[in-house]
Design an enzyme around this catalytic site. Structure first.
Site, mmCIF file in Angstrom:
data_model
loop_
_atom_site.group_PDB
_atom_site.id
_atom_site.type_symbol
_atom_site.label_atom_id
_atom_site.label_comp_id
_atom_site.label_asym_id
_atom_site.label_seq_id
_atom_site.Cartn_x
_atom_site.Cartn_y
_atom_site.Cartn_z
ATOM 1 N N CYS A 69 0.038 3.915 2.489
ATOM 2 C CA CYS A 69 0.350 3.586 3.881
ATOM 3 C C CYS A 69 1.850 3.624 4.117
ATOM 4 O O CYS A 69 2.323 4.230 5.064
ATOM 5 C CB CYS A 69 -0.150 2.183 4.210
ATOM 6 N N ASP A 70 2.590 2.952 3.244
ATOM 7 C CA ASP A 70 3.999 2.694 3.538
ATOM 8 C C ASP A 70 4.983 3.516 2.715
ATOM 9 O O ASP A 70 6.188 3.461 2.976
ATOM 10 C CB ASP A 70 4.292 1.195 3.352
ATOM 11 N N CYS A 95 0.833 -1.216 0.000
ATOM 12 C CA CYS A 95 0.000 0.000 0.000
ATOM 13 C C CYS A 95 0.861 1.257 0.000
ATOM 14 O O CYS A 95 1.421 1.616 1.029
ATOM 15 C CB CYS A 95 -0.902 -0.042 1.231
HETATM 16 P P1 FAD Z 1 -10.945 -5.946 6.161
HETATM 17 O O1 FAD Z 1 -10.008 -5.235 7.037
HETATM 18 O O2 FAD Z 1 -10.383 -6.741 5.020
HETATM 19 O O3 FAD Z 1 -11.845 -6.907 7.067
HETATM 20 C C1 FAD Z 1 -12.626 -7.923 6.519
HETATM 21 C C2 FAD Z 1 -13.279 -8.765 7.603
HETATM 22 O O4 FAD Z 1 -14.125 -9.721 7.004
HETATM 23 C C3 FAD Z 1 -12.305 -9.572 8.452
HETATM 24 O O5 FAD Z 1 -12.814 -9.663 9.758
HETATM 25 C C4 FAD Z 1 -12.318 -10.939 7.771
HETATM 26 O O6 FAD Z 1 -11.920 -11.988 8.629
HETATM 27 C C5 FAD Z 1 -13.792 -11.040 7.452
HETATM 28 N N1 FAD Z 1 -14.175 -11.978 6.391
HETATM 29 C C6 FAD Z 1 -13.702 -12.099 5.122
HETATM 30 N N2 FAD Z 1 -14.384 -13.047 4.457
HETATM 31 C C7 FAD Z 1 -15.331 -13.520 5.307
HETATM 32 C C8 FAD Z 1 -16.371 -14.497 5.220
HETATM 33 N N3 FAD Z 1 -16.607 -15.185 4.093
HETATM 34 N N4 FAD Z 1 -17.133 -14.719 6.319
HETATM 35 C C9 FAD Z 1 -16.938 -14.042 7.465
HETATM 36 N N5 FAD Z 1 -15.980 -13.103 7.614
HETATM 37 C C10 FAD Z 1 -15.189 -12.842 6.545
HETATM 38 N N6 FAD Z 1 -4.938 1.339 5.568
HETATM 39 C C11 FAD Z 1 -4.677 2.517 6.164
HETATM 40 O O7 FAD Z 1 -5.548 3.384 6.225
HETATM 41 N N7 FAD Z 1 -3.454 2.753 6.749
HETATM 42 C C12 FAD Z 1 -2.445 1.834 6.753
HETATM 43 O O8 FAD Z 1 -1.353 2.100 7.274
HETATM 44 C C13 FAD Z 1 -2.695 0.571 6.127
HETATM 45 N N8 FAD Z 1 -1.734 -0.367 6.058
HETATM 46 C C14 FAD Z 1 -2.024 -1.590 5.514
HETATM 47 C C15 FAD Z 1 -1.041 -2.576 5.531
HETATM 48 C C16 FAD Z 1 -1.299 -3.837 5.048
HETATM 49 C C17 FAD Z 1 -0.225 -4.903 5.125
HETATM 50 C C18 FAD Z 1 -2.593 -4.130 4.509
HETATM 51 C C19 FAD Z 1 -2.908 -5.519 3.998
HETATM 52 C C20 FAD Z 1 -3.562 -3.141 4.451
HETATM 53 C C21 FAD Z 1 -3.298 -1.863 4.944
HETATM 54 N N9 FAD Z 1 -4.249 -0.839 4.911
HETATM 55 C C22 FAD Z 1 -3.984 0.359 5.538
HETATM 56 C C23 FAD Z 1 -5.580 -1.043 4.293
HETATM 57 C C24 FAD Z 1 -6.638 -1.313 5.370
HETATM 58 O O9 FAD Z 1 -6.174 -2.339 6.241
HETATM 59 C C25 FAD Z 1 -7.967 -1.692 4.726
HETATM 60 O O10 FAD Z 1 -8.389 -0.671 3.851
HETATM 61 C C26 FAD Z 1 -9.065 -1.914 5.782
HETATM 62 O O11 FAD Z 1 -8.678 -2.888 6.720
HETATM 63 C C27 FAD Z 1 -10.376 -2.324 5.124
HETATM 64 O O12 FAD Z 1 -11.326 -2.596 6.101
HETATM 65 P P2 FAD Z 1 -12.589 -3.522 5.837
HETATM 66 O O13 FAD Z 1 -13.301 -3.569 7.115
HETATM 67 O O14 FAD Z 1 -13.301 -3.058 4.624
HETATM 68 O O15 FAD Z 1 -12.004 -4.975 5.461
#
Ligand code: FAD
Length: 306
Positions: A134-135, A131
């Site tokens: 982020c990084d 990302c």
């Molecule tokens: P997610 O965080 O992907 O959460 C999805 C949830 O759904 C999880 O609980 C998962 O277990 C669950 N799930 C998935 N499939 C199923 C299913 N079939 N049944 C039940 N549960 C399920 N963003 C920033 O703003 N700043 C940062 O510094 C940053 N650094 C990052 C670093 C890394 C390594 C990564 C991978 C991402 C980073 N991001 C950062 C991006 C950020 O993490 C995401 O944009 C954010 O987490 C998205 O949130 P979300 O709730 O939409 O999904």
């Protein structure tokens, strides 16, 4: 049955849970891994009001906040199917159980596509990143590579070129696939080299990344680039396999939502990285979860019997 059942416990699902519970309606969250992608994140420096934190700490704080409310948290539960109905919508879980709710918020997030070469896994968060928003700042003045010449790869290279010392863009195909306007911008930058027809074969390092090896696909020759960081930009995959044919998805698999988070199925809302909402970030996913919960509440007061 629940009034609102949230599937996915990342930033979007957690925010949706707090917003729904504060309306005094019966709220549940079923998720495979509460915290989501944040659990895999080392440092977070762009969630406004928290200058600096660590991913697991932030994930813990999300769960603590939700636990402050009367929310039924069901962890280690993976959804396998969504069955729309007239009054109640059903979510079937891998465990064999099934949950019913008057409205659903899908917040199952997304995952970065891995390149699966030696070094990628070992050096994750030690020079291998996904990302740029982020990084990127961690590599200020240093040399990095971006793998992937689609729109996200070329955007990342342009973005990073303004922060880091030097960018090497590596594309497997014989040509970049990004929009022409982005390619023009990229070519105008003095500190960017572009290699096409190049297959990344290894990310090297000691404690941290120190280089990348790619194969020139025309000659078969292996070449090494010395650098400190590698950004992998070969796609973000939404976790929507379980929704195919039920909820409208884009060709990339993202759930199509309107401004209130409503999907193509009445009573089913979606939020965060799993949707068409642009820019996948924690603060955006959290805001989006709040919006979907208010959307779902609005739907309930219009459709439920008093
Ligand atoms: P997610 O965080 O992907 O959460 C999805 C949830 O759904 C999880 O609980 C998962 O277990 C669950 N799930 C998935 N499939 C199923 C299913 N079939 N049944 C039940 N549960 C399920 N963003 C920033 O703003 N700043 C940062 O510094 C940053 N650094 C990052 C670093 C890394 C390594 C990564 C991978 C991402 C980073 N991001 C950062 C991006 C950020 O993490 C995401 O944009 C954010 O987490 C998205 O949130 P979300 O709730 O939409 O999904």
């Amino acid at each position: 049955p629940f009034d609102v059942l949230i599937v996915g416990g990342g930033p979007a699902g957690a925010a949706a849970a707090v917003y729904a519970a504060r309306k005094g309606i019966r709220t549940g969250v079923a998720s495979e891994r509460f915290g989501g992608q944040v659990l895999d994140t080392l440092g977070i420096e762009n969630f406004i009001s928290i200058k600096e934190t660590e991913g697991p700490k932030f994930a813990h704080a999300l769960e603590e906040h939700v636990r402050d409310y009367d929310v039924d948290i069901m962890n280690l539960q993976r959804a396998k199917a969504l069955v729309p109905g007239n009054d109640l919508i059903e979510v079937q879980l891998e465990s064999g159980a099934s949950l019913k709710s008057k409205s659903i918020i899908i917040s199952t997030g997304a995952r970065w596509r891995n390149i699966n070469v030696p070094g990628e896994h070992e050096f994750k968060n030690k020079g291998v990143a996904y990302c740029p928003h982020c990084d990127g700042p961690l590599f200020k003045g240093k040399r990095v590579a971006v793998i992937g010449g689609g729109n996200s790869g070329v955007e990342a290279a342009i973005d990073l070129a303004g922060i880091v010392g030097h960018v090497t863009l590596i594309e497997f195909d014989t040509a970049l696939r990004a929009d022409a306007v982005l390619q023009r911008k990229l070519k105008s930058l003095k500190n960017v080299d572009v290699f096409t027809n190049a297959q990344t074969t290894e990310i090297t390092g000691d404690q941290k990344v120190n280089g990348l090896v790619y194969k020139d696909r025309a000659t078969g020759e292996l070449k090494k680039v010395e650098l400190e960081g590698v950004f992998i930009q070969i796609g973000l995959v939404p976790n929507t396999d379980w929704l195919k044919g039920v909820v409208e998805l884009t060709k990339h698999g993202e759930i199509v939502v309107d401004a209130r988070g409503q999907t193509s199925v009445p009573g089913v809302f979606a939020a965060g990285d799993v949707t068409t909402v642009p820019f996948k970030q924690i603060i955006i996913a959290a805001g989006d979860g709040a919006k979907a919960a208010l959307g779902a509440f609005d739907h309930l007061i219009r459709t439920s019997a008093p």
